[in-house]
Every structure is written in structure tokens, then in C-alpha cells.
Design a protein around this motif. Structure first.
Motif, PDB file in Angstrom:
ATOM      1  N   LEU A 190      65.134  26.000  81.835  1.00  0.00           N
ATOM      2  CA  LEU A 190      64.334  27.155  82.424  1.00  0.00           C
ATOM      3  C   LEU A 190      63.258  28.150  81.436  1.00  0.00           C
ATOM      4  O   LEU A 190      62.961  27.525  80.347  1.00  0.00           O
ATOM      5  N   LYS A 191      62.508  28.543  81.884  1.00  0.00           N
ATOM      6  CA  LYS A 191      61.444  28.999  81.140  1.00  0.00           C
ATOM      7  C   LYS A 191      61.456  30.054  81.127  1.00  0.00           C
ATOM      8  O   LYS A 191      62.364  31.652  82.133  1.00  0.00           O
ATOM      9  N   LEU A 192      62.424  30.041  79.897  1.00  0.00           N
ATOM     10  CA  LEU A 192      62.562  31.956  79.584  1.00  0.00           C
ATOM     11  C   LEU A 192      61.833  32.655  78.747  1.00  0.00           C
ATOM     12  O   LEU A 192      61.721  32.074  77.132  1.00  0.00           O
ATOM     13  N   THR A 193      60.488  32.914  79.448  1.00  0.00           N
ATOM     14  CA  THR A 193      59.732  34.271  78.460  1.00  0.00           C
ATOM     15  C   THR A 193      60.694  35.343  78.173  1.00  0.00           C
ATOM     16  O   THR A 193      62.233  35.305  78.074  1.00  0.00           O
ATOM     17  N   LYS A 194      60.311  36.538  76.780  1.00  0.00           N
ATOM     18  CA  LYS A 194      60.518  37.914  76.943  1.00  0.00           C
ATOM     19  C   LYS A 194      61.220  38.373  77.871  1.00  0.00           C
ATOM     20  O   LYS A 194      61.738  38.854  77.875  1.00  0.00           O
ATOM     21  N   GLU A 195      60.296  38.652  78.964  1.00  0.00           N
ATOM     22  CA  GLU A 195      60.192  39.534  79.347  1.00  0.00           C
ATOM     23  C   GLU A 195      61.559  38.704  80.522  1.00  0.00           C
ATOM     24  O   GLU A 195      62.168  39.486  81.095  1.00  0.00           O
ATOM     25  N   VAL A 196      61.571  37.352  80.739  1.00  0.00           N
ATOM     26  CA  VAL A 196      62.835  37.098  81.711  1.00  0.00           C
ATOM     27  C   VAL A 196      63.919  37.211  80.962  1.00  0.00           C
ATOM     28  O   VAL A 196      65.406  37.640  81.156  1.00  0.00           O
ATOM     29  N   LEU A 197      64.626  37.397  79.630  1.00  0.00           N
ATOM     30  CA  LEU A 197      65.667  37.112  78.983  1.00  0.00           C
ATOM     31  C   LEU A 197      65.854  38.747  78.633  1.00  0.00           C
ATOM     32  O   LEU A 197      66.291  39.477  78.787  1.00  0.00           O
ATOM     33  N   ALA A 198      64.508  40.068  78.979  1.00  0.00           N
ATOM     34  CA  ALA A 198      64.818  41.070  79.260  1.00  0.00           C
ATOM     35  C   ALA A 198      65.966  41.792  80.351  1.00  0.00           C
ATOM     36  O   ALA A 198      66.402  42.226  80.385  1.00  0.00           O
ATOM     37  N   LEU A 199      64.889  41.020  81.006  1.00  0.00           N
ATOM     38  CA  LEU A 199      65.531  41.751  82.676  1.00  0.00           C
ATOM     39  C   LEU A 199      66.860  41.084  83.055  1.00  0.00           C
ATOM     40  O   LEU A 199      67.576  42.162  83.169  1.00  0.00           O
ATOM     41  N   THR A 200      66.522  40.318  81.949  1.00  0.00           N
ATOM     42  CA  THR A 200      68.347  38.870  82.363  1.00  0.00           C
ATOM     43  C   THR A 200      69.119  40.231  81.311  1.00  0.00           C
ATOM     44  O   THR A 200      70.442  40.363  81.958  1.00  0.00           O
TER      45      THR A 200
END
Length: 251
Positions: A190-200
Motif C-alpha cells: 500500500l502507498k501510505l502517505t501521511k495524507e492517506v494515514l491521516a484520512l484513515t
């Protein structure tokens, strides 16, 4: 979402095979990954972009579609209409020719002229010379990001207990930013950028009962979670990967 692949297509010319003339010609038989304008609007509002340039490109595309003479559903619909309008590949040159055509009858094509002007601005933000390629790359980036956030959320929502201490949730968040080794093999790509993590983690914070919060923990705000990474790195904090594994049941 399906997986979109680029195939190089050859055309028979006499007894020879001709390679595609352009990058966009090589993918023209494949649709741009589905990205509707409604979804693009939401992503702009939520600032779900890897960088400022991608966001500016998205804003220009949305403004151009709003000024077009008919309403369109997706990026693929828009580029298809534009290719028909210019009679081929949509480039800065072909759009300038189209703009001149519209300007000769501005009373009839005022909105279309404004739309094309927004599209021309895009070429100042990228080195790509074909609009189909620009649309395609943006849609692929955003779809990968959305897919990563959905897959991570589905997994963590299933694994986490209904009630979670804020300290444990924060440690899991920072652990995932530092390494994907705490995830099962099928999620390590998975491509887990800080934005993806924050949204999750905003979604998880809304779904789970988060305990032992302090008053300034605004855990339903994506910017809050993004700021936590900067704070932890500045303070040289190290996440406890073992506790993170235990929380989601990974041994």
C-alpha cells in the motif's frame, strides 16, 4: 477499481509495423482510470493531494469542466470530447488553435473560450505535452491513494477493538508512518502517505470509542494527524512497533 495497464499498439503500414506516434496514442484504447468530477471536487476540498502542483492541476481541470458547454461526468468523458473538438491529440498547440477559433465567434463560444484558457494554464504546471497523459497520471495517483486508504481502513477497523486508548492509536499511526512491516504481507504494498494515514485515522476515530483523550486532541481533523508526524519527528520520538503489532493482533 480495476488495474489499468498501458499497452503499446502497432499499426500495419504496408508490410511494416508502425509504433505509436505519441505516448497518448499508446494508451488511447484504454480509458483513463475512473475519476468523476464530483469525486475530484471532494478531493480538492479535502486537500487529498501529494503536492501543490497536482492540486493546482486538479483545480484547473475542475474549473475548465464547469465552463464547458455541457456537463460531463468524468475526466475520461472530458478528454474524449476535447479530442473530438480539436480533431486529434490535445496539446498546448491544438488548444491554442481551438481558442483562436472560439475567439473569432466569442459571442457564441464565450464559455468554451474560458474553459480552454483554464486548460492551457495546466501546461505551465507540468512538463507533459499531452492533456490525456496529464489526466491519466492525475487519475492514477488519486485512485491509488483512495484505494490505499480504503484497504487500510477496512483492515484496521476489523482488527481494532471497539474501544481504543488514544495513546495506543497514536502509536499505531506513527508506527505505520515509519514502517509497513507491522502489516500482513498483502498490505505491505500500500502507498501510505501521511495524507492517506491521516484520512484513515480520522475515519477510525469517528468509528471507534477513543479513550483517555486530552482537550486539545482534535482527532477528527486530518490536519491534526498530519501535524502529529511533524511533532514526533521534531521531538525525535520512536514508535513502539511491538505494541502496535499487539494492538492489531500481529505476532
Amino acid at each position: 477499481m480495476g488495474v489499468y495497464r498501458t499497452y503499446v499498439l502497432y499499426t500495419i503500414v504496408g508490410n511494416n509495423l508502425r509504433k505509436p506516434k505519441s505516448e497518448s496514442e499508446s494508451i488511447i484504447m484504454n480509458k483513463i482510470p475512473l475519476l468523476t468530477f464530483d469525486k475530484l471536487f471532494d478531493l480538492i476540498e479535502e486537500n487529498q493531494f501529494e503536492n501543490k502542483t497536482d492540486k493546482k492541476i486538479a483545480e484547473k481541470i475542475l474549473e475548465a469542466e464547469r465552463d464547458w458547454r455541457i456537463s460531463l461526468e468524468s475526466l475520461n468523458d472530458f478528454i474524449t470530447v476535447l479530442e473530438k473538438e480539436v480533431g486529434g491529440t490535445v496539446t498546448k498547440t491544438s488548444l491554442n488553435k481551438l481558442l483562436k477559433k472560439y475567439n473569432r465567434n466569442i459571442a457564441q463560444y464565450a464559455w468554451e473560450s474560458e474553459s480552454v484558457s483554464y486548460l492551457l494554464d495546466i501546461f505551465d504546471l507540468t512538463q507533459k505535452i499531452e492533456l490525456r497523459i496529464i489526466f491519466n497520471e492525475l487519475a492514477e495517483k488519486l485512485n491509488k491513494k483512495m484505494n490505499s486508504a480504503e484497504k487500510l481502513y477496512d483492515y484496521l477497523n476489523q482488527k481494532l477493538p471497539s474501544s481504543v486508548k488514544y495513546e495506543d492509536l497514536h502509536n499505531l499511526y506513527y508506527s505505520l508512518f515509519c514502517t509497513l512491516d507491522i502489516l500482513p504481507e498483502n498490505l505491505k504494498s500500500l502507498k501510505l502517505t501521511k495524507e492517506v494515514l491521516a484520512l484513515t485515522f480520522v475515519k477510525l476515530s469517528s468509528r471507534k470509542n477513543i479513550t483517555k483523550l486530552v482537550s486539545n486532541n482534535n482527532i477528527t481533523d486530518e490536519n491534526y494527524w498530519i501535524e502529529q508526524i511533524a511533532i514526533s519527528m521534531t521531538e525525535d520520538k520512536q514508535p513502539n512497533h511491538e505494541n502496535a503489532r499487539i494492538l492489531i493482533g500481529i505476532k
